[in-house]
Design a protein around this motif. Structure first.
Motif, PDB file in Angstrom:
ATOM      1  N   LYS A  64       4.809 -21.654  49.707  1.00  0.00           N
ATOM      2  CA  LYS A  64       3.605 -22.425  49.385  1.00  0.00           C
ATOM      3  C   LYS A  64       2.837 -21.825  48.211  1.00  0.00           C
ATOM      4  O   LYS A  64       1.624 -22.007  48.091  1.00  0.00           O
ATOM      5  CB  LYS A  64       2.681 -22.558  50.614  1.00  0.00           C
ATOM      6  N   GLU A  67       1.540 -24.584  45.922  1.00  0.00           N
ATOM      7  CA  GLU A  67       0.349 -25.221  46.492  1.00  0.00           C
ATOM      8  C   GLU A  67      -0.882 -24.368  46.239  1.00  0.00           C
ATOM      9  O   GLU A  67      -1.944 -24.875  45.912  1.00  0.00           O
ATOM     10  CB  GLU A  67       0.517 -25.425  48.003  1.00  0.00           C
ATOM     11  N   SER A  73      -2.332 -29.624  48.523  1.00  0.00           N
ATOM     12  CA  SER A  73      -1.138 -29.647  49.351  1.00  0.00           C
ATOM     13  C   SER A  73      -0.139 -30.610  48.717  1.00  0.00           C
ATOM     14  O   SER A  73      -0.499 -31.657  48.180  1.00  0.00           O
ATOM     15  CB  SER A  73      -1.469 -30.062  50.787  1.00  0.00           C
TER      16      SER A  73
END
Ligand SMILES: [Zn+2]
Length: 92
Positions: A64, A67, A73
């Motif tokens: 992630k 992100e 997201s």
């Protein structure tokens, strides 16, 4: 590291390595809310950098880190689009 020339370095959000900006691919979160690969480097928006390598994109997805870099997201469909765009960018 024997050259003293100043090359702008950016960190790949996948492998976390510092590399010359020109060797990396910019991923941008546009003001319209899109996430796309920016081959020109001139697209407005918050950018993150990736090696032209699917492995780094996959790592960035898993950790992630993309992100976090883009402060949003990212649905998996966007990663699929990015993978296709990355492949296109690599076939220049
Ligand atoms: Zn990388």
């Amino acid at each position: 590291m024997n050259k003293v020339r100043k090359i702008p370095l950016r960190k790949c959000v996948g492998c976390q390595e510092m590399k010359p900006k020109r060797e990396l691919i910019r991923v941008v979160h546009t003001p319209d809310g899109d996430v796309l690969i920016d081959p020109t480097g001139k697209q407005n928006g918050r950018g993150a950098y990736l090696c032209p390598d699917e492995t780094c994109l996959q790592t960035a997805q898993k950790k992630k880190s993309l992100e976090r870099a883009l402060k949003m997201s990212i649905p998996s469909s966007v990663y699929e689009t990015l993978t296709v765009q990355l492949q296109g960018a690599m076939n220049h």
